[in-house]
Every structure is written in structure tokens, then in C-alpha cells.
Design a protein around this motif. Structure first.
Motif, PDB file in Angstrom:
ATOM      1  N   ARG A 182       3.797  -0.079   0.742  1.00 56.32           N
ATOM      2  CA  ARG A 182       3.304  -0.566  -0.548  1.00 56.32           C
ATOM      3  C   ARG A 182       3.806  -1.989  -0.810  1.00 56.32           C
ATOM      4  N   ASP A 183       5.086  -2.227  -0.543  1.00 54.86           N
ATOM      5  CA  ASP A 183       5.659  -3.551  -0.796  1.00 54.86           C
ATOM      6  C   ASP A 183       5.024  -4.611   0.090  1.00 54.86           C
ATOM      7  N   GLU A 185       2.006  -4.588   1.445  1.00 55.76           N
ATOM      8  CA  GLU A 185       0.640  -4.850   1.009  1.00 55.76           C
ATOM      9  C   GLU A 185       0.632  -5.713  -0.252  1.00 55.76           C
ATOM     10  N   ARG A 186       1.529  -5.407  -1.169  1.00 57.73           N
ATOM     11  CA  ARG A 186       1.606  -6.213  -2.397  1.00 57.73           C
ATOM     12  C   ARG A 186       1.989  -7.643  -2.068  1.00 57.73           C
ATOM     13  N   GLU A 187       2.966  -7.825  -1.180  1.00 64.18           N
ATOM     14  CA  GLU A 187       3.390  -9.177  -0.809  1.00 64.18           C
ATOM     15  C   GLU A 187       2.255  -9.949  -0.132  1.00 64.18           C
ATOM     16  N   ASP A 189      -0.986  -9.382  -0.550  1.00 67.17           N
ATOM     17  CA  ASP A 189      -1.970  -9.671  -1.597  1.00 67.17           C
ATOM     18  C   ASP A 189      -1.540 -10.894  -2.408  1.00 67.17           C
ATOM     19  N   ASP A 190      -0.275 -10.920  -2.798  1.00 65.18           N
ATOM     20  CA  ASP A 190       0.241 -12.074  -3.549  1.00 65.18           C
ATOM     21  C   ASP A 190       0.137 -13.352  -2.729  1.00 65.18           C
ATOM     22  N   ARG A 235      -5.175  -2.838  -7.086  1.00 67.28           N
ATOM     23  CA  ARG A 235      -4.977  -4.061  -6.312  1.00 67.28           C
ATOM     24  C   ARG A 235      -5.827  -5.195  -6.874  1.00 67.28           C
ATOM     25  N   ALA A 238      -3.843  -6.417  -9.753  1.00 68.55           N
ATOM     26  CA  ALA A 238      -2.639  -7.144  -9.351  1.00 68.55           C
ATOM     27  C   ALA A 238      -2.984  -8.530  -8.806  1.00 68.55           C
ATOM     28  N   LYS A 242      -1.931 -12.101 -10.501  1.00 65.25           N
ATOM     29  CA  LYS A 242      -1.240 -13.172  -9.772  1.00 65.25           C
ATOM     30  C   LYS A 242      -1.976 -14.488  -9.964  1.00 65.25           C
TER      31      LYS A 242
END
Length: 266
Positions: A182-183, A185-187, A189-190, A235, A238, A242
Motif C-alpha cells: 500500500r505504501d 503504491e501511494r508513494e 502515485d504521489d 486512489r 488521493a 496531491k
């Protein structure tokens, strides 16, 4: 205990793979940057020659490669990508119109399926997906993930040329379905928003466009590279958050060159 000792000794005793602490992203990575580059190059050679992937030949489709490199270079020229100068940033097209996918190896080797390019509606969206994959490589998620999946001993042996070819082939075949946390993928995406925020050619939340299209069409089987949790709706939110944080342009640019890329594919 024995496994832990082997793990540590493998890192300490290998001079070329000596630990240097945190990498440029502030993350601890057992493999060095040079190891990322070498491992990526070896995996790329396996992918190109094994026959497991239907590689689209650049000699046969030079225009398609000119377009995909142009898009990639637009992202890299943002000045926001770590290891922009060190990594290869080589993009390879895989001929498969049924697969909506892209994936990365350590060292900046990116692979894009023709199905994904033909599925997307705008170059901004593809730029968002490419930025996401570039993020995985630049943040060194790929090498960290492979270390978790296969173990440091296996990867060290491959880098040093001491591992059997069938193991290298196994890893190469698994890359298109490699799951990230999860982390991670979030990173990624950001990172895609950060990279695109400094590219005048694209909206900075281009990656959200892909999720929006998947949701609108009710796609029940999103590709592995973006299918891990959280769900697409979260997502989208999110990524857009961002973009709001960075105050970057979310106006779709949709350059006509994207249709030229599509037309250049078989």
C-alpha cells in the motif's frame, strides 16, 4: 538465526555491494544503486531474449518508439526524478492488445503493453501511468520488493553472475504481476503527480484519468500494476488531493501526438 547471519554476511562481505545506509530517497536499501543498474540490465536481457514476452521490435516500429521515448523524456526532463542520470530509463513495448499493464525493473527499465496504450484516451493518462512506473524504479521500490520476494542472497548471486539462469528467468517472468505494498503504491502515485507537475505537456493528475476510465467502464479486473489496495476510487481522490496540494495544472492537455502513437502500433 542462520538465515539472518547469511543475509548479513552476504551484504558485508561483498565489496561491490557494500551497505551505504539510506539511498537518495531517504530509504534503507540493501542493494546499492550500481546493483540496481546491473540487476535491471540482466533482467532486461532476459526479457528481450527469452521469448516469454512478445517484444515489439524497434526496427519494425521506429515511430512507436520515438513517441514512447518522447513521452518518457518529457517526464524525466521535469527535473524531479531521482537517479535521472544514473538509471537507464529504457522503455520497451510489449505486443499484447489484451493486457492493460506496464511494469518496471530496477535500474529504470520500463515495459508497456500495447493494450494499455490503445485502451487509454489521452497522452496525459499514459504519461501518468509511465510516471507511476518511473516512480517505482526511481524510489527503488522494485529492488526492495524483489529483495523481499526472492531474498538478498538470490539477488546478490544474480548480480555477481553466480545464480542459475532459470532463477533469473523466473524473476523476469514474475515482474508483470509483481505486487507492491500500500505504501509503495501511494508513494508511486504521489511521485507521478510530482513529476508531471513540472511538465507543461500534461495535466499533473494524469494517472487519475486511468482509474476514472476503469471505474466508468466497470472494469472488474484492473491490471496488477495498479490493482493493489487502496481501491481505484480512493486512489483517484488521493492523486487529485496531491495535485491540489502542489497547486499544479489539472487541465487535460491531450496532445494530438497520442493518436499518432496509437496509429504507429500494429
Amino acid at each position: 538465526m542462520q538465515k539472518t547471519i547469511t543475509y548479513v554476511l552476504g551484504c558485508v562481505l561483498t565489496v561491490s555491494l557494500a551497505l551505504t545506509g539510506c539511498d537518495r530517497n531517504g530509504n534503507l536499501n540493501i542493494l546499492s544503486v550500481e546493483d540496481d543498474k546491473q540487476l535491471g540490465a540482466q533482467l532486461d536481457e532476459e526479457i528481450q531474449t527469452s521469448g516469454d514476452y512478445k517484444i515489439l521490435s524497434e526496427n519494425d516500429y521506429p515511430e512507436a518508439y520515438q513517441h514512447i521515448r518522447r513521452i518518457t523524456n518529457n517526464i524525466l526532463n521535469s527535473g524531479q526524478v531521482p537517479y535521472q542520470e544514473e538509471f537507464a530509463w529504457k522503455v520497451t513495448l510489449i505486443r499484447d492488445d489484451t493486457t492493460l499493464n506496464a511494469f518496471a525493473t530496477p535500474g529504470g527499465y520500463i515495459y508497456v503493453y500495447t493494450g494499455l496504450i490503445k485502451y487509454l484516451d489521452a497522452e496525459d493518462q499514459l504519461a501518468g501511468v509511465l510516471s507511476h512506473e518511473i516512480g517505482h524504479a526511481a524510489l527503488r521500490h522494485t529492488s526492495r520488493n524483489l529483495t523481499k520476494e526472492y531474498g538478498i542472497d538470490v539477488l546478490l548471486q544474480i548480480v555477481l553472475g553466480e545464480q542459475a539462469n532459470n532463477t533469473l528467468a523466473q524473476i523476469a517472468r514474475s515482474l508483470n504481476s509483481l505486487r507492491y505494498s500500500r505504501d509503495y503504491e501511494r508513494e508511486a502515485d504521489d511521485a507521478s503527480v510530482v513529476y508531471l507537475s513540472q511538465t507543461p505537456q500534461y495535466e499533473c493528475d494524469g494517472a487519475a484519468g486511468f482509474f476514472i476510465k476503469l471505474e466508468e467502464e466497470g472494469n472488474a479486473n484492473p491490471p496488477e500494476f495498479l490493482s493493489t489496495h487502496p481501491n481505484p476510487e480512493n486512489r483517484i481522490e488521493a492523486i487529485q488531493a496531491k495535485a491540489t496540494e502542489l497547486k499544479c495544472s489539472t487541465e487535460l492537455q491531450d496532445p494530438p501526438t497520442y493518436q499518432e502513437l496509437k496509429n504507429s502500433l500494429p
